[in-house]
Design an enzyme around this catalytic site. Structure first.
Site, PDB file in Angstrom:
ATOM      1  N   HIS A 198       0.847  -1.189   0.000  1.00 60.10           N
ATOM      2  CA  HIS A 198       0.000   0.000   0.000  1.00 60.10           C
ATOM      3  C   HIS A 198       0.883   1.241   0.000  1.00 60.10           C
ATOM      4  CE1 HIS A 198       1.175  -0.477   4.177  1.00 60.10           C
ATOM      5  NE2 HIS A 198       0.853   0.786   4.394  1.00 60.10           N
ATOM      6  N   ASP A 200       0.730   5.201   1.940  1.00 60.75           N
ATOM      7  CA  ASP A 200      -0.015   5.904   2.984  1.00 60.75           C
ATOM      8  C   ASP A 200      -0.737   7.117   2.421  1.00 60.75           C
ATOM      9  OD1 ASP A 200       1.020   4.055   4.710  1.00 60.75           O
ATOM     10  OD2 ASP A 200       2.566   5.380   5.520  1.00 60.75           O
ATOM     11  N   HIS A 250       4.803   0.120  -0.012  1.00 66.04           N
ATOM     12  CA  HIS A 250       5.560  -0.603   0.999  1.00 66.04           C
ATOM     13  C   HIS A 250       4.670  -1.634   1.660  1.00 66.04           C
ATOM     14  CE1 HIS A 250       3.745   2.971   2.851  1.00 66.04           C
ATOM     15  NE2 HIS A 250       3.711   2.305   4.002  1.00 66.04           N
ATOM     16  N   ARG A 260       7.923  -8.400  15.979  1.00 62.40           N
ATOM     17  CA  ARG A 260       8.255  -7.050  15.536  1.00 62.40           C
ATOM     18  C   ARG A 260       7.165  -6.107  16.031  1.00 62.40           C
ATOM     19  NH1 ARG A 260       7.060  -3.825  10.682  1.00 62.40           N
ATOM     20  NH2 ARG A 260       8.638  -2.183  10.527  1.00 62.40           N
TER      21      ARG A 260
END
Length: 322
Positions: A198, A200, A250, A260
Site C-alpha cells: 500500500h 499511505d 511498501h 516485531r
C-alpha cells in the site's frame, strides 16, 4: 496491485540502505537532503530527532504489555484488531491498535495496559514528540521546496481538529514448518505478509520499530527492498504529493524468530481541509495533477477500496502517472 495475503511470499528481494538525515546538521544541508531523499526514495531515516529515548522506551514497553494480554482481554478494546485490515477483505499476520492522536482519545485508553496508569501517559508523551518531529520535517521540506510559507504543511497537523492517528502494530513470529529450528535469521523465502502492499494516504508518516526487520519498500515493480531496522532512528514516509516526491509502495512481512513492534504516527489534516498543491509547486512544466479535494473526501475513498489500490488516481485531472 498485490493485496495483503496470509500466504507465503517468494519474490525478488534486494536489501537497501535508506538515506539518513541528521537533523542536527546545518539547516540548508538538511533541507537539501530531505528533498533529495523524498524525490528518490520516498523514505528516509532521521537521527538526532529530539524525541527522548525514555519516551520511546516507555511506549515500546506499553505496547508489548498490551499485546501480551490474553486475546479475550484485547478484544474488549474497541480499537483492537487482528488479521483483518480495514473493511474490504484485506488480511495480514498482524494485530494492532488504531486510535486518534488527539489528547481526548488518548485519555480514554487509561485501562488497556498491564500497567493501566502508564499507558495513556506513555502514548501522550510519544504523540507529542513525534508530532513535533513531523512538523519540523514538514517545515524543512517546505523550505527545501522553496515554499514561502514554511508552515503550509505543518499547520495542517498542528490544528486541534487534525485527523492524525497512531497505529501500534504487533507482528508475532510465524513459525514455518519448512524453516529449520536452528535458523534464527529472517527468511524472506518463508516470510508471510504481515501488512500488505500500500501507500499511505496521509501527509507524512513517522514510523518507529524495534530491532526486528520487516519493512519492505518497492522502488521498482516486482522488486522488494528490505529496510534494515534502526531503533535509534525514525523512518519517515512521504504521503500525498503533486508528483514532485515519490509516494512509495511498501509492506511489512513477518519472520519465524522474534516479534516485531512498530508504532506509526500518520500526520493528517482536519477533515474539512482542502488539499491542493501550493502555488509555487505548480508550473507550466509541472501542472497540478489533481483536482482540489477535502481530506474527508479522500478519506472516504480510502476506506471504500482495497489496501493495494491506487486511491489517489480517482482525483487525477488526467491520466498522467505520478
Amino acid at each position: 496491485m498485490v493485496v495483503a495475503s496470509p500466504n507465503s511470499i517468494s519474490e525478488k528481494i534486494l536489501p537497501i540502505d535508506l538515506p539518513v538525515v541528521d537533523l542536527s546538521s546545518e539547516r540548508s544541508m538538511v533541507t537539501k537532503l530531505i528533498v533529495k531523499a523524498c524525490e528518490e526514495y520516498g523514505f528516509f531515516n532521521v537521527i538526532n530527532h529530539g524525541v527522548p529515548r525514555d519516551t520511546i522506551t516507555k511506549i515500546e514497553e506499553a505496547c508489548f504489555d498490551f499485546f501480551a494480554k490474553p486475546l479475550a482481554q484485547k478484544k474488549q478494546v474497541a480499537l483492537y484488531g487482528s488479521k483483518n485490515i480495514g473493511f474490504n477483505g484485506d488480511m495480514g499476520e498482524v494485530e494492532y491498535l488504531l486510535l486518534s492522536a488527539t489528547p481526548l482519545s488518548i485519555a480514554h485508553f487509561k485501562n488497556i495496559s498491564n500497567v493501566p496508569s502508564n499507558f495513556s501517559s506513555a502514548v501522550s508523551a510519544y504523540r507529542d514528540g513525534v508530532r513535533e518531529l513531523a512538523c519540523e520535517i514538514l517545515e524543512l521540506m517546505a523550505e527545501g521546496l522553496g515554499v514561502p510559507d514554511t508552515w503550509v504543511f505543518s499547520r495542517l497537523i498542528r490544528e486541534v481538529d487534525s485527523d492524525s492517528v497512531l497505529r501500534f502494530n504487533h507482528y508475532p513470529p510465524i513459525l514455518n514448518k519448512d524453516c529449520k529450528d536452528k535458523d534464527k535469521s529472517p527468511s524472506h523465502n518463508h516470510a508471510k505478509v504481515g501488512f500488505g502492499e500500500h501507500s499511505d494516504p496521509q501527509i507524512l508518516t513517522i514510523l518507529r520499530s524495534n530491532d526486528v526487520g520487516g519493512l519492505q519498500i518497492s522502488l521498482q515493480d516486482g522488486v522488494w527492498n528490505p529496510v534494515t531496522p534502526d531503533p535509534s532512528a525514525f523512518c519517515v514516509n512521504v504521503g500525498m504529493t503533486n508528483g514532485r516526491f515519490v509516494s512509495v509502495r511498501h509492506r511489512a512481512v513477518t519472520n519465524s524468530y522474534k516479534s516485531r513492534m512498530s508504532v506509526a504516527y500518520f500526520g493528517a489534516p482536519p477533515l474539512d481541509a482542502c488539499i491542493v498543491a501550493p502555488p509555487v509547486m505548480v508550473t507550466p512544466q509541472r501542472p497540478s495533477l489533481f483536482k482540489p479535494f477535502t481530506w474527508a473526501e479522500y478519506k472516504k475513498v480510502t476506506y471504500s477500496l482495497r489496501l493495494g489500490e491506487r486511491r489517489i488516481d480517482l482525483f487525477r485531472k488526467c491520466t498522467q502517472v505520478e
